[in-house]
Scaffold this motif. Sequence first.
Motif, PDB file in Angstrom:
ATOM      1  N   TYR A   1       0.843  -1.206   0.000  1.00  0.00           N
ATOM      2  CA  TYR A   1       0.000   0.000   0.000  1.00  0.00           C
ATOM      3  C   TYR A   1       0.880   1.260   0.000  1.00  0.00           C
ATOM      4  N   GLY A   2       0.595   2.190  -0.935  1.00  0.00           N
ATOM      5  CA  GLY A   2       1.332   3.442  -1.023  1.00  0.00           C
ATOM      6  C   GLY A   2       2.585   3.368  -1.871  1.00  0.00           C
ATOM      7  N   SER A   3       3.028   2.133  -2.247  1.00  0.00           N
ATOM      8  CA  SER A   3       4.215   2.018  -3.106  1.00  0.00           C
ATOM      9  C   SER A   3       3.813   2.270  -4.559  1.00  0.00           C
ATOM     10  N   LEU A   4       4.804   2.375  -5.441  1.00  0.00           N
ATOM     11  CA  LEU A   4       4.535   2.651  -6.840  1.00  0.00           C
ATOM     12  C   LEU A   4       4.256   1.352  -7.593  1.00  0.00           C
ATOM     13  N   ALA A   5       3.286   1.409  -8.503  1.00  0.00           N
ATOM     14  CA  ALA A   5       2.932   0.278  -9.346  1.00  0.00           C
ATOM     15  C   ALA A   5       2.585   0.804 -10.726  1.00  0.00           C
ATOM     16  N   VAL A   6       2.601  -0.106 -11.702  1.00  0.00           N
ATOM     17  CA  VAL A   6       2.241   0.259 -13.071  1.00  0.00           C
ATOM     18  C   VAL A   6       0.805  -0.173 -13.323  1.00  0.00           C
ATOM     19  N   SER A   7       0.008   0.748 -13.852  1.00  0.00           N
ATOM     20  CA  SER A   7      -1.391   0.488 -14.141  1.00  0.00           C
ATOM     21  C   SER A   7      -1.565   0.229 -15.633  1.00  0.00           C
ATOM     22  N   ALA A   8      -2.266  -0.892 -15.965  1.00  0.00           N
ATOM     23  CA  ALA A   8      -2.628  -1.193 -17.352  1.00  0.00           C
ATOM     24  C   ALA A   8      -4.139  -1.080 -17.458  1.00  0.00           C
ATOM     25  N   SER A   9      -4.601   0.039 -17.996  1.00  0.00           N
ATOM     26  CA  SER A   9      -6.035   0.310 -18.005  1.00  0.00           C
ATOM     27  C   SER A   9      -6.813  -0.665 -18.881  1.00  0.00           C
ATOM     28  N   LYS A  10      -6.158  -1.269 -19.882  1.00  0.00           N
ATOM     29  CA  LYS A  10      -6.857  -2.218 -20.744  1.00  0.00           C
ATOM     30  C   LYS A  10      -7.292  -3.465 -19.970  1.00  0.00           C
ATOM     31  N   LEU A  11      -6.556  -3.783 -18.904  1.00  0.00           N
ATOM     32  CA  LEU A  11      -6.857  -4.976 -18.119  1.00  0.00           C
ATOM     33  C   LEU A  11      -7.369  -4.643 -16.723  1.00  0.00           C
ATOM     34  N   PHE A  12      -7.356  -3.331 -16.369  1.00  0.00           N
ATOM     35  CA  PHE A  12      -7.782  -2.886 -15.033  1.00  0.00           C
ATOM     36  C   PHE A  12      -6.978  -3.591 -13.935  1.00  0.00           C
ATOM     37  N   LEU A  13      -5.652  -3.692 -14.181  1.00  0.00           N
ATOM     38  CA  LEU A  13      -4.778  -4.352 -13.213  1.00  0.00           C
ATOM     39  C   LEU A  13      -3.581  -3.471 -12.889  1.00  0.00           C
TER      40      LEU A  13
END
Length: 504
Positions: free
Chosen positions: A149-161
């Motif tokens: 929680y609060g760390s950086l992640a990559v968002s792929a909106s095509k998969l909502f993940l």
Amino acid sequence: MKKNCTSCKCPREAHDVCHEEWVSVRSRLGLKGDESNGPIGVDPRERGLAWAPPGLPSHKVEEYFSMLPEIAVPRLGTPGERHRDRQLVIQLPKQDLARAYCRHLDPKHASSADDFMAARNEIALDIGSVQEVPERDLECGVCESSLKYGSLAVSASKLFLLYHPTCFRCTDCKELLVDLAYCVHDDMLFCERHYAEQLKPRCAACDELIFSGEYTKAMNKDWHSGHFCCWQCDESLTGQRYVLRDEHPYCIKCYESVFANGCEECNKIIGIDSKDLSYKDKHWHEACFLCNRCRVSLVDKQFGSKVDKIYCGNCYDSQFASRCDGCGEIFRAGTKKMEYKTRQWHEKCFCCVVCKNPIGTKSFIPREQEIYCAGCYEDKFATRCVKCNKIITSGGVTYKNEPWHRDCFTCSNCNNSLAGQRFTSRDDKPYCADCFGELFAKRCTACSKPITGIGGTRFISFEDRHWHNDCFICAGCKTSLVGRGFITDADDIICPECAKMKLM
């Protein structure tokens, strides 16, 4: 036509090449919109980076890159920048993204290419974004482990993940997705190259997708018709014979001119339709593999070589063969030799001169001009104890120029070891001092003990009687009579003074 450098033949992406038009992924993909690094539109190059995830403040950009391997951080002037340039070429080939870069697209297939690109851009192609993990108990879309929680992640909106930054990779090539550009196929992440190859064949020569129904399959690869070419001269190999060398195809002519060997006999090329016979880096046509003297074919026959020439067995033997030191016969071509210094034998002739058993690879001992196995050499030449006749391997004793085991060199009477002890001999037999004295020594008339003489002991003899020097004393006054006159008195000896006293 090729995707390889015409000079060095290595792939285009292996060179350090960079064009300004490649720097922006959004423009490369043909996507509209701003790719600035934040609300105020800061250029990543002002921070020493070729690219940075958009929308992040400076400290978050550094936090994101700290989560990646060093080679994936595109700092200007570093291997990371050059790695990004190569990945842009590999993962986002321009000929896949816009028809204007397709140099080998047949006009009649242009609509198919347009439809493919439009469908891909609409359904599959997107650019990820970097954001903080907004909730607890969220899992990475690839490894399924928890996202902090609060760390950086990559968002792929095509998969909502959401994904760990190091998990945002192409399913096929396993490379981190360059500048976060990705495609979705069967709910999995791909770089654009490998997404396209899920749906269309790609020409191994020009690296463009093939939109026609007819194409060539060779070497487990796909090729535009006419693009399956000789690696050397670029002539089409479609429908032609070719030779594969180092995973590259060559026409017959180029292969023979570049790789075929020359015949030692006729000096002509040994073509692919001819059998190439070789020996010690030399090559012959099958029909040219002949004895240098009698010209008989040597194919499937024993032969010998001398001064870069080859000979049949008979010719080699008659001119060059050496002879066995055992039987005197010549060594036939191909016969196994046993050699030692300047001498040589047939394998069956290299045997012990005593037992006649072949030596083979066993140890042996040369003596003068003869060869002995270890056992026979010991039997014949090894030093043996004169008492037990067994071989003395170490620590012997020499007595009268004859060898003895230390344990065998004993007193002839009591059998106690004489090694390191005082001893003497009688009739060529050794005796310890005690036994010699008891058996053979004169006895002192005074003390009755043996007078051995060992160690330099002196004694006195008179009329078949003997005394130790110390025992040769006057029977009356007990003074030594050694070197003095004396008088016998029955069995006693007395000094002149005691004799006078006795007469008075």
